[in-house]
Design a protein around this motif. Sequence first.
Motif, PDB file in Angstrom:
ATOM      1  N   ASP A  89       0.857  -1.183   0.000  1.00  0.00           N
ATOM      2  CA  ASP A  89       0.000   0.000   0.000  1.00  0.00           C
ATOM      3  C   ASP A  89       0.896   1.236   0.000  1.00  0.00           C
ATOM      4  O   ASP A  89       2.113   1.150   0.205  1.00  0.00           O
ATOM      5  CB  ASP A  89      -0.940  -0.001   1.209  1.00  0.00           C
ATOM      6  CG  ASP A  89      -0.204  -0.022   2.545  1.00  0.00           C
ATOM      7  OD1 ASP A  89       0.654   0.850   2.775  1.00  0.00           O
ATOM      8  OD2 ASP A  89      -0.479  -0.924   3.355  1.00  0.00           O
ATOM      9  N   GLU A  90       0.308   2.392  -0.232  1.00  0.00           N
ATOM     10  CA  GLU A  90       1.082   3.617  -0.407  1.00  0.00           C
ATOM     11  C   GLU A  90       1.950   3.945   0.799  1.00  0.00           C
ATOM     12  O   GLU A  90       3.101   4.369   0.655  1.00  0.00           O
ATOM     13  CB  GLU A  90       0.135   4.789  -0.696  1.00  0.00           C
ATOM     14  CG  GLU A  90       0.849   6.079  -1.068  1.00  0.00           C
ATOM     15  CD  GLU A  90      -0.114   7.191  -1.464  1.00  0.00           C
ATOM     16  OE1 GLU A  90       0.316   8.355  -1.533  1.00  0.00           O
ATOM     17  OE2 GLU A  90      -1.306   6.885  -1.703  1.00  0.00           O
ATOM     18  N   GLY A  91       1.410   3.721   1.998  1.00  0.00           N
ATOM     19  CA  GLY A  91       2.155   4.038   3.206  1.00  0.00           C
ATOM     20  C   GLY A  91       3.396   3.175   3.373  1.00  0.00           C
ATOM     21  O   GLY A  91       4.488   3.679   3.646  1.00  0.00           O
ATOM     22  N   ARG A  92       3.240   1.863   3.197  1.00  0.00           N
ATOM     23  CA  ARG A  92       4.380   0.952   3.351  1.00  0.00           C
ATOM     24  C   ARG A  92       5.394   1.168   2.232  1.00  0.00           C
ATOM     25  O   ARG A  92       6.601   1.051   2.439  1.00  0.00           O
ATOM     26  CB  ARG A  92       3.890  -0.491   3.352  1.00  0.00           C
ATOM     27  CG  ARG A  92       3.073  -0.853   4.590  1.00  0.00           C
ATOM     28  CD  ARG A  92       2.446  -2.221   4.430  1.00  0.00           C
ATOM     29  NE  ARG A  92       3.456  -3.258   4.348  1.00  0.00           N
ATOM     30  CZ  ARG A  92       3.250  -4.450   3.767  1.00  0.00           C
ATOM     31  NH1 ARG A  92       2.099  -4.714   3.189  1.00  0.00           N
ATOM     32  NH2 ARG A  92       4.192  -5.353   3.756  1.00  0.00           N
ATOM     33  N   GLU A  93       4.902   1.484   1.057  1.00  0.00           N
ATOM     34  CA  GLU A  93       5.792   1.767  -0.075  1.00  0.00           C
ATOM     35  C   GLU A  93       6.668   2.972   0.252  1.00  0.00           C
ATOM     36  O   GLU A  93       7.877   2.956   0.005  1.00  0.00           O
ATOM     37  CB  GLU A  93       4.950   2.030  -1.319  1.00  0.00           C
ATOM     38  CG  GLU A  93       5.707   1.980  -2.621  1.00  0.00           C
ATOM     39  CD  GLU A  93       4.770   2.076  -3.813  1.00  0.00           C
ATOM     40  OE1 GLU A  93       4.528   3.217  -4.263  1.00  0.00           O
ATOM     41  OE2 GLU A  93       4.279   1.026  -4.273  1.00  0.00           O
ATOM     42  N   MET A  94       6.058   4.005   0.809  1.00  0.00           N
ATOM     43  CA  MET A  94       6.798   5.219   1.148  1.00  0.00           C
ATOM     44  C   MET A  94       7.845   4.952   2.234  1.00  0.00           C
ATOM     45  O   MET A  94       8.981   5.429   2.146  1.00  0.00           O
ATOM     46  CB  MET A  94       5.837   6.314   1.614  1.00  0.00           C
ATOM     47  CG  MET A  94       6.517   7.643   1.924  1.00  0.00           C
ATOM     48  SD  MET A  94       7.339   8.379   0.493  1.00  0.00           S
ATOM     49  CE  MET A  94       5.906   8.880  -0.483  1.00  0.00           C
ATOM     50  N   VAL A  95       7.471   4.164   3.246  1.00  0.00           N
ATOM     51  CA  VAL A  95       8.410   3.831   4.328  1.00  0.00           C
ATOM     52  C   VAL A  95       9.633   3.115   3.773  1.00  0.00           C
ATOM     53  O   VAL A  95      10.777   3.425   4.130  1.00  0.00           O
ATOM     54  CB  VAL A  95       7.718   2.960   5.398  1.00  0.00           C
ATOM     55  CG1 VAL A  95       8.750   2.355   6.346  1.00  0.00           C
ATOM     56  CG2 VAL A  95       6.714   3.780   6.188  1.00  0.00           C
ATOM     57  N   ASN A  96       9.413   2.163   2.868  1.00  0.00           N
ATOM     58  CA  ASN A  96      10.528   1.422   2.279  1.00  0.00           C
ATOM     59  C   ASN A  96      11.412   2.332   1.427  1.00  0.00           C
ATOM     60  O   ASN A  96      12.641   2.193   1.424  1.00  0.00           O
ATOM     61  CB  ASN A  96      10.004   0.258   1.448  1.00  0.00           C
ATOM     62  CG  ASN A  96       9.688  -0.967   2.289  1.00  0.00           C
ATOM     63  OD1 ASN A  96      10.540  -1.801   2.536  1.00  0.00           O
ATOM     64  ND2 ASN A  96       8.454  -1.065   2.755  1.00  0.00           N
ATOM     65  N   ARG A  97      10.797   3.253   0.713  1.00  0.00           N
ATOM     66  CA  ARG A  97      11.586   4.176  -0.105  1.00  0.00           C
ATOM     67  C   ARG A  97      12.418   5.110   0.776  1.00  0.00           C
ATOM     68  O   ARG A  97      13.572   5.415   0.446  1.00  0.00           O
ATOM     69  CB  ARG A  97      10.669   4.985  -1.022  1.00  0.00           C
ATOM     70  CG  ARG A  97      10.179   4.148  -2.196  1.00  0.00           C
ATOM     71  CD  ARG A  97       9.475   4.967  -3.238  1.00  0.00           C
ATOM     72  NE  ARG A  97       9.221   4.140  -4.409  1.00  0.00           N
ATOM     73  CZ  ARG A  97       8.055   4.026  -5.028  1.00  0.00           C
ATOM     74  NH1 ARG A  97       7.016   4.703  -4.575  1.00  0.00           N
ATOM     75  NH2 ARG A  97       7.916   3.247  -6.075  1.00  0.00           N
ATOM     76  N   GLU A  98      11.836   5.569   1.856  1.00  0.00           N
ATOM     77  CA  GLU A  98      12.584   6.447   2.763  1.00  0.00           C
ATOM     78  C   GLU A  98      13.774   5.720   3.374  1.00  0.00           C
ATOM     79  O   GLU A  98      14.867   6.287   3.496  1.00  0.00           O
ATOM     80  CB  GLU A  98      11.654   6.980   3.853  1.00  0.00           C
ATOM     81  CG  GLU A  98      10.654   8.012   3.337  1.00  0.00           C
ATOM     82  CD  GLU A  98       9.615   8.387   4.375  1.00  0.00           C
ATOM     83  OE1 GLU A  98       9.547   7.692   5.418  1.00  0.00           O
ATOM     84  OE2 GLU A  98       8.875   9.357   4.148  1.00  0.00           O
ATOM     85  N   LYS A  99      13.577   4.453   3.733  1.00  0.00           N
ATOM     86  CA  LYS A  99      14.681   3.667   4.295  1.00  0.00           C
ATOM     87  C   LYS A  99      15.742   3.398   3.237  1.00  0.00           C
ATOM     88  O   LYS A  99      16.948   3.452   3.523  1.00  0.00           O
ATOM     89  CB  LYS A  99      14.148   2.357   4.875  1.00  0.00           C
ATOM     90  CG  LYS A  99      13.340   2.535   6.156  1.00  0.00           C
ATOM     91  CD  LYS A  99      12.890   1.207   6.724  1.00  0.00           C
ATOM     92  CE  LYS A  99      12.147   1.403   8.035  1.00  0.00           C
ATOM     93  NZ  LYS A  99      11.678   0.109   8.616  1.00  0.00           N
TER      94      LYS A  99
END
Length: 201
Positions: free
Chosen positions: A80-90
């Motif tokens: 989902d968009e939230g988990r995708e963003m977290v992974n990209r930030e990491k």
Amino acid sequence: LSKMTGSFHPVFAKAFKRAVADDSSAIRVQAATAITRIENRFHERLLKIENLYREHPNNPVILKALADHYDAYAYTGLLDEGREMVNREKAYSHFMEYLNLRPDDSSVRPKIGRLLLRMKRHDDATKWFKRCLDEGYGSDTIKMWYIESLYHIGDFDELRKAASSYQVDLTTYQETQPEIAESVYLWAQAGVSDKQARAAE
């Protein structure tokens, strides 16, 4: 679905998502099970790399592997968009750590800029790619991403200038991404026209 699960590629993500919403309950269950298996594989590998990272926090090989894994996980298209963003930030954070240890590794520079674009940090991405070019990292990949970042921020004057000045070899893109190749070619021609108009003034 079974074949795609065994040899997963992000291009399959849309098919999995359609299958999860299929009219057939059997297909929905199979698709949901397949997605869970794929995510479990990513998670298991992540745990292994994170354990190595905790033991060797300054090892550049492990650090790059961790950043690449977060990047790949975000790119699956299954999150989902939230988990995708977290992974990209990491991924972004670890790539920057890695670059501090290996500043001459040009392979991660386009990845960092691409992540900034995917996180919708378009201004930061544009500045990053311009910095890479100014520092001598002028690969065709970075030039193409720079052109895309200029499009996102709406700086069309600079876009025309960049497309006409950087002389990107579009041969590969014509074979794999013909629409992008044509678009860059047209922007480059517009840039040439701008130069000719200024010269004629």
